[in-house]
Structure formats: structure tokens, C-alpha cells
Scaffold this active site. Structure first.
Site, PDB file in Angstrom:
ATOM      1  N   GLN A 113      36.457  31.641  34.977  1.00 37.63           N
ATOM      2  CA  GLN A 113      36.614  32.837  34.154  1.00 37.63           C
ATOM      3  C   GLN A 113      36.606  32.472  32.673  1.00 37.63           C
ATOM      4  O   GLN A 113      37.438  31.688  32.215  1.00 37.63           O
ATOM      5  CB  GLN A 113      37.933  33.525  34.518  1.00 37.63           C
ATOM      6  N   TYR A 144      37.447  34.097  29.584  1.00 37.26           N
ATOM      7  CA  TYR A 144      38.069  35.222  28.886  1.00 37.26           C
ATOM      8  C   TYR A 144      38.798  34.748  27.629  1.00 37.26           C
ATOM      9  O   TYR A 144      38.366  35.001  26.514  1.00 37.26           O
ATOM     10  CB  TYR A 144      39.056  35.932  29.818  1.00 37.26           C
ATOM     11  N   SER A 145      39.937  34.086  27.794  1.00 35.93           N
ATOM     12  CA  SER A 145      40.792  33.735  26.663  1.00 35.93           C
ATOM     13  C   SER A 145      40.089  32.787  25.692  1.00 35.93           C
ATOM     14  O   SER A 145      39.280  31.947  26.088  1.00 35.93           O
ATOM     15  CB  SER A 145      42.090  33.084  27.150  1.00 35.93           C
ATOM     16  N   GLU A 150      42.350  40.582  39.539  1.00 34.87           N
ATOM     17  CA  GLU A 150      43.055  39.319  39.350  1.00 34.87           C
ATOM     18  C   GLU A 150      44.553  39.501  39.508  1.00 34.87           C
ATOM     19  O   GLU A 150      45.221  38.734  40.211  1.00 34.87           O
ATOM     20  CB  GLU A 150      42.740  38.739  37.979  1.00 34.87           C
ATOM     21  N   GLU A 197      54.640  40.500  28.845  1.00 39.56           N
ATOM     22  CA  GLU A 197      54.726  41.479  27.763  1.00 39.56           C
ATOM     23  C   GLU A 197      53.502  42.405  27.757  1.00 39.56           C
ATOM     24  O   GLU A 197      53.625  43.616  27.553  1.00 39.56           O
ATOM     25  CB  GLU A 197      54.842  40.759  26.414  1.00 39.56           C
TER      26      GLU A 197
END
Length: 398
Positions: A131, A133-134, A247, A381
């Protein structure tokens, strides 16, 4: 004349007979080697045979369409298959991010050509996906991704991803890239990238637990065919958000790390071993009460997961409630690790050397690794924000 058996019971007999014929008994109760975060490793002859057989049958992804290599089973039939596998200690050898996240998303958003190309190898367990993404400056604020795909006769990708789980072993990557710098969310696209393409580099990140399941991934002038765009340009945020629901649904329980931890040795049995008296009773009343509360919460969570999974299937996929499940699963996972360390005492704090059993050393690493459960897949969060906005409707205009 006896009544004919119900169709589902007929399938149960079929599944039971097929499993009896094909599941290697020496693999009974073993973990799924193909879902390990630590890398592919070498399969034994029995494991490789079981994986190939299950993949050919399509039952590794039982409810996926048969035309793409899935099992084509109904939800009821898939549930029966799971029950029959559990009955004999069988496990599913087909897993990974292709099954947990990318496959379900591609079935919803991909073109027929993309589904025909990518879904069958996933169903057979032949391709490992990671993946993208980040990024260093796009973690919690994922929409800030800056990895850019310039539009030419190919997409030319430049940028960096981080926390790429299994990137050093993956064959392919599904990535969020920016195709328009003028729009934040609307400038993101969903692109499929070959990990062996020129210009792709991975650097494993060593964690406090001693493992290196994550990577930094660098893209330098990586050429990606236009056919590897999923959906349309600018639709990446919508597709990527949908994938995150899959996910989080997996991470919250059965398909992910939390599920594997919840399926571990019961804390009560562990406490009797390390803290029990001659009759196996746990003398510490406070510890005994906390273990009971944890076990009750864990069982309630497992039942809720099952109900949520059924609701997700009936409503064409997971919803924002997966954020609730992810948060609760993360908390229970971490509480279990903390309790296990407390139960083991000094024996749960070893790193290496004599005087520690293998499971004790593993528990130390599990405890350290578990600190990340409330961060990856979307931090607690971030999930709280999703719950507040999308479920509770907080912050919405009147």
C-alpha cells in the site's frame, strides 16, 4: 421417503468431503504462513500444496465472483465453509493486502480489464501487494500526498511513501498519487505500480520490536502505463477512502493483526501457569477480575465483529462503523499485551539469552509491536474524527 436435505446442508457435506480429501492433516491448527507481516519465507511442501489447491478452488476468497477466480459462494455458504474448516483445524492459505484491501476495492471500482488481470492472481495467492499511502508529510493528513504522477504517454511518478508494509517483498503497489496540484482532495488519483519497475527503491525500517515489516519507498521517474489508473483522474480520494474501510474492517478483527492476537493463548490459562497456586487458582483478586473483564469484552467484541461483517456484506461493503471496530480492536489488543506482560512478570521482559521460553521472548516483542496498532490503518484520533463526523453527525451544519 425422507425429505431432501436443505441446500445449505448439501453444501456443508460437499465442503466437508472436499476438505477431508485436500487439507493436509499435518497442517492442522498451524498459523497462516502467507499472512505473516515478516515476509514470504519458504513454504513446506504441504503448505505449498494446500495453497495451490485452495487457490485453484477459489475458496481462499469464497464470496468473490467465480469469473475472476473466486469461490462464487453465498454468504451462508462461506459461513458454512468457515465452520467446517474450523472443525478440522484448517486455515485459509490465501491472504495479504490483495485479499484484505485491494481486491474488494478493485471489484467495485476497477475496469473489466483490470479485474480480469489482477483479481485471479490474488485469488490464487500468486501476487503480493503493498500500500502506497502515507508520506513523510502526509500521515494523519493523508490528503496532503505529494508523490506526483506527471501525465505523458505514461504517468511518470516521483516522490516518497513511508510505512509501506511488506514493500520489500511486494510485487505490486496500489498508491495514492497527485495528478493535479491545484486541488487537494480532487487532485488525487489511484494508481497501480509494479515494484520491480526501474526507479522504485525500498529501504526497510527497523522497529523497536526488532522486526522490519515496513519500508520507505522511493519513486524516481517511474513510468506507469495509463491502463494502471483505477477509476478516473481525481477519483483517488474516493477510492482510497473506500479501501481504508476494508482495511479497518480487517484490522479490527479476524483478518488482521488484532484478530490474530485475540486468537492467542487465553489469559486465564496463562495466569494459572504463572500466577496460580498449587490448585491452579489465581490468588490475586484484582488481576483475576481484570482478566475476567477482558475476556468478557473480547468475546463481546468478537460477536460484534461477526454482526458488523454480516451487515457490511448485506450493504455492499464496510461502512464508517469500521472505524469504531478498529478503535475497539486496537484497545483490546493493547490491553491483552499489557495483561500478558503483567502475568508473566520478569519472564515477560526478556529480549534474548537463557532463562526465557520462546513464547516469553515472543510476548515481549508482541507487546512492543502492539503499540503501533492504534496508529497504523488510521490513528485512533483520526478514527474518532470519522466517528464524530460520519456516524454521530457532529460538526454538521444545521
Amino acid at each position: 421417503m425422507a425429505d431432501a436435505p436443505e441446500p445449505i446442508e448439501g453444501f456443508r457435506a460437499e465442503a466437508r468431503a472436499w476438505l477431508a480429501e485436500h487439507f493436509p492433516p499435518e497442517l492442522k491448527g498451524k498459523d497462516n504462513a502467507m499472512s505473516a507481516v515478516e515476509g514470504p519465507g519458504e513454504l513446506t511442501e504441504a503448505e505449498a500444496r494446500w495453497k495451490a489447491t485452495m487457490g485453484a478452488k477459489g475458496w481462499g476468497v469464497p464470496t468473490w465472483p467465480a469469473q475472476y477466480g473466486g469461490g462464487g459462494l453465498s454468504r451462508a455458504e462461506a459461513r458454512v465453509l468457515s465452520e467446517e474448516m474450523a472443525r478440522i483445524g484448517a486455515w485459509n492459505p490465501i491472504g495479504g493486502m490483495g485479499v484484505m484491501m485491494f481486491g474488494p476495492t478493485l471489484l467495485e471500482y476497477g475496469s473489466e480489464a483490470q479485474k480480469a488481470e489482477h483479481i485471479p492472481p490474488i485469488a490464487r495467492g500468486e501476487v503480493r501487494w503493498c500500500q502506497g499511502y502515507s508520506e513523510p508529510n502526509a500521515g494523519s493528513d493523508l490528503a496532503n500526498v505529494q508523490t506526483f504522477a506527471a501525465d505523458d504517454d505514461h504517468y511518470v511518478v516521483n516522490g516518497q511513501k513511508t510505512w509501506t508494509s511488506g514493500g520489500q517483498w511486494a510485487d505490486k503497489c496500489f498508491a495514492l498519487v497527485r495528478t493535479d496540484k491545484g486541488h487537494k482532495h480532487g487532485g488525487i488519483s489511484f494508481l497501480l505500480i509494479d515494484m520491480d519497475a526501474p526507479g522504485v527503491e525500498t529501504r526497510p525500517i527497523r522497529l523497536i520490536s526488532g522486526q522490519s515489516p515496513f519500508c520507505e519507498t522511493f519513486f524516481t521517474d517511474v513510468r506507469v502505463p495509463k491502463a494502471n489508473l483505477v477509476g478516473r483522474e481525481g477519483q483517488g480520494w474516493e477510492i482510497g477512502t473506500r479501501l481504508l474501510q476494508h482495511e479497518r474492517s480487517s484490522l479490527s478483527g479476524g483478518g488482521g493483526s488484532a484478530g490474530r492476537m485475540l486468537a492467542g493463548k487465553p489469559l486465564a490459562a496463562m495466569a494459572k501457569e504463572y500466577r496460580g497456586d498449587a490448585d491452579g487458582r489465581i490468588a490475586d483478586a484484582d488481576l483475576r477480575g481484570r482478566i475476567v473483564r477482558h475476556e468478557m469484552e473480547m468475546r463481546a467484541f468478537a460477536l460484534t465483529l461477526r454482526r458488523a461483517a454480516l451487515d457490511a456484506k448485506s450493504n455492499s461493503g464496510p461502512s464508517a462503523t469500521s472505524s469504531i471496530m478498529k478503535n475497539v480492536g486496537a484497545r483490546i489488543t493493547q490491553e491483552r499485551a499489557e495483561l500478558a506482560i503483567e502475568i508473566m512478570g520478569m519472564q515477560g521482559l526478556g529480549w534474548e539469552g537463557e532463562g526465557f521460553a520462546e513464547e516469553e521472548l515472543a510476548q515481549t516483542r508482541t507487546w512492543l509491536w502492539g503499540k503501533a496498532v492504534s496508529i497504523y490503518g488510521g490513528s485512533t484520533e483520526i478514527q474518532n474524527n470519522v466517528i464524530a463526523k460520519r456516524i454521530l453527525g457532529m460538526g454538521a451544519k444545521a
